[in-house]
Design a protein around this motif. Structure first.
Motif, mmCIF file in Angstrom:
data_model
loop_
_atom_site.group_PDB
_atom_site.id
_atom_site.type_symbol
_atom_site.label_atom_id
_atom_site.label_comp_id
_atom_site.label_asym_id
_atom_site.label_seq_id
_atom_site.Cartn_x
_atom_site.Cartn_y
_atom_site.Cartn_z
ATOM 1 N N LEU A 97 0.789 -1.391 -0.135
ATOM 2 C CA LEU A 97 -0.053 0.108 0.013
ATOM 3 C C LEU A 97 0.664 1.466 -0.024
ATOM 4 C CD1 LEU A 97 -2.806 1.323 -0.005
ATOM 5 C CD2 LEU A 97 -2.744 1.201 2.282
ATOM 6 N N PRO A 98 1.715 1.444 0.832
ATOM 7 C CA PRO A 98 2.446 2.771 0.882
ATOM 8 C C PRO A 98 3.346 2.801 -0.497
ATOM 9 C CG PRO A 98 3.315 1.169 2.383
ATOM 10 C CD PRO A 98 2.189 0.553 2.040
ATOM 11 N N VAL A 99 3.897 1.920 -1.009
ATOM 12 C CA VAL A 99 4.747 1.912 -2.207
ATOM 13 C C VAL A 99 3.782 2.151 -3.255
ATOM 14 C CG1 VAL A 99 6.132 0.583 -3.870
ATOM 15 C CG2 VAL A 99 6.676 0.388 -1.480
ATOM 16 N N ALA A 100 2.755 1.510 -3.521
ATOM 17 C CA ALA A 100 1.894 1.783 -4.554
ATOM 18 C C ALA A 100 1.311 3.118 -4.546
ATOM 19 C CB ALA A 100 0.613 0.638 -4.630
ATOM 20 N N SER A 101 0.803 3.787 -3.290
ATOM 21 C CA SER A 101 0.392 5.017 -3.300
ATOM 22 C C SER A 101 1.098 6.029 -3.559
ATOM 23 C CB SER A 101 -0.497 5.228 -1.781
ATOM 24 O OG SER A 101 0.584 4.806 -0.888
ATOM 25 N N SER A 102 2.636 5.769 -3.119
ATOM 26 C CA SER A 102 3.481 6.781 -3.475
ATOM 27 C C SER A 102 3.774 6.833 -5.010
ATOM 28 C CB SER A 102 5.027 6.329 -2.813
ATOM 29 O OG SER A 102 4.789 6.601 -1.478
ATOM 30 N N LEU A 103 3.842 5.637 -5.529
ATOM 31 C CA LEU A 103 3.991 5.579 -7.107
ATOM 32 C C LEU A 103 2.890 6.488 -7.679
ATOM 33 C CD1 LEU A 103 5.779 2.164 -7.501
ATOM 34 C CD2 LEU A 103 6.688 4.314 -7.760
ATOM 35 N N ALA A 104 1.760 6.261 -7.046
ATOM 36 C CA ALA A 104 0.515 6.575 -7.783
ATOM 37 C C ALA A 104 0.560 8.174 -7.879
ATOM 38 C CB ALA A 104 -0.850 6.202 -7.123
ATOM 39 N N VAL A 105 1.122 8.694 -6.725
ATOM 40 C CA VAL A 105 1.305 10.310 -6.703
ATOM 41 C C VAL A 105 2.461 10.789 -7.688
ATOM 42 C CG1 VAL A 105 2.115 12.173 -5.078
ATOM 43 C CG2 VAL A 105 0.496 10.391 -4.340
ATOM 44 N N VAL A 106 3.466 9.925 -7.757
ATOM 45 C CA VAL A 106 4.565 10.226 -8.476
ATOM 46 C C VAL A 106 4.147 10.323 -10.043
ATOM 47 C CG1 VAL A 106 6.722 9.383 -9.550
ATOM 48 C CG2 VAL A 106 6.527 9.391 -7.127
ATOM 49 N N TRP A 107 3.297 9.216 -10.541
ATOM 50 C CA TRP A 107 3.043 9.209 -11.905
ATOM 51 C C TRP A 107 1.812 10.407 -12.161
ATOM 52 C CZ3 TRP A 107 5.710 7.687 -15.861
ATOM 53 C CH2 TRP A 107 6.576 6.552 -15.290
ATOM 54 N N ALA A 108 1.042 10.459 -10.981
ATOM 55 C CA ALA A 108 -0.055 11.406 -11.193
ATOM 56 C C ALA A 108 0.585 12.969 -11.256
ATOM 57 C CB ALA A 108 -1.057 11.444 -10.061
ATOM 58 N N VAL A 109 1.907 13.115 -11.124
ATOM 59 C CA VAL A 109 2.427 14.482 -11.147
ATOM 60 C C VAL A 109 3.296 14.372 -12.393
ATOM 61 C CG1 VAL A 109 4.151 15.970 -10.206
ATOM 62 C CG2 VAL A 109 2.566 14.957 -8.621
ATOM 63 N N LEU A 110 3.973 13.337 -12.605
ATOM 64 C CA LEU A 110 4.819 13.444 -13.710
ATOM 65 C C LEU A 110 4.142 13.232 -14.934
ATOM 66 C CD1 LEU A 110 7.621 11.013 -12.659
ATOM 67 C CD2 LEU A 110 7.798 13.565 -12.874
#
Length: 123
Positions: A97-110
């Motif tokens: 969950l923490p890794v997936a949510s962090s990556l979701a934020v990264v990709w939502a910005v990038l």
């Protein structure tokens, strides 16, 4: 490139958690540990191994969420290396969950930034 690098790093963290859990399972020892310190970077516990030695792992305990100083918690550790210890009943899946949510934020910005940069280059 940044997104790919962060994605690989996140996947590596999940794989590392899996490997740690497998290592503990190969030579599992169990004990009750006292939480002696909590900080944003680690949660320190003290426990006795089955042969009576006292351990305070320098890297803290794996999967420490919701632990409080003074709390007693069951732990599982690698009997060959008691510095590798996790809260009993928790596993590598806690890291998803923490890794997936962090990556979701990264990709939502990038992705929007990438789109806007490509669009401005064309104009």
């Amino acid at each position: 490139m940044v997104g790919a690098l962060l994605t690989v790093m996140g996947a590596s963290m999940i794989v590392a958690c899996f490997i740690n859990d497998r290592t503990i399972a190969e030579a599992r020892g169990q004990s009750v540990a006292e939480v002696v310190d909590t900080s944003p970077i680690r949660t320190a516990v003290r426990f006795n191994t089955e042969d009576g030695r006292v351990f305070l792992p320098p890297n803290g305990v794996l999967y420490p969420s919701d632990l409080q100083v003074g709390q007693l918690v069951r732990v599982e550790y690698d009997a060959r290396n008691p510095d590798l210890v996790r809260v009993a009943g928790r596993s590598w899946t806690v890291s998803l969950l923490p890794v997936a949510s962090s990556l979701a934020v990264v990709w939502a910005v990038l992705l929007p930034v990438y789109y806007l940069l490509r669009r401005s280059i064309r104009e």
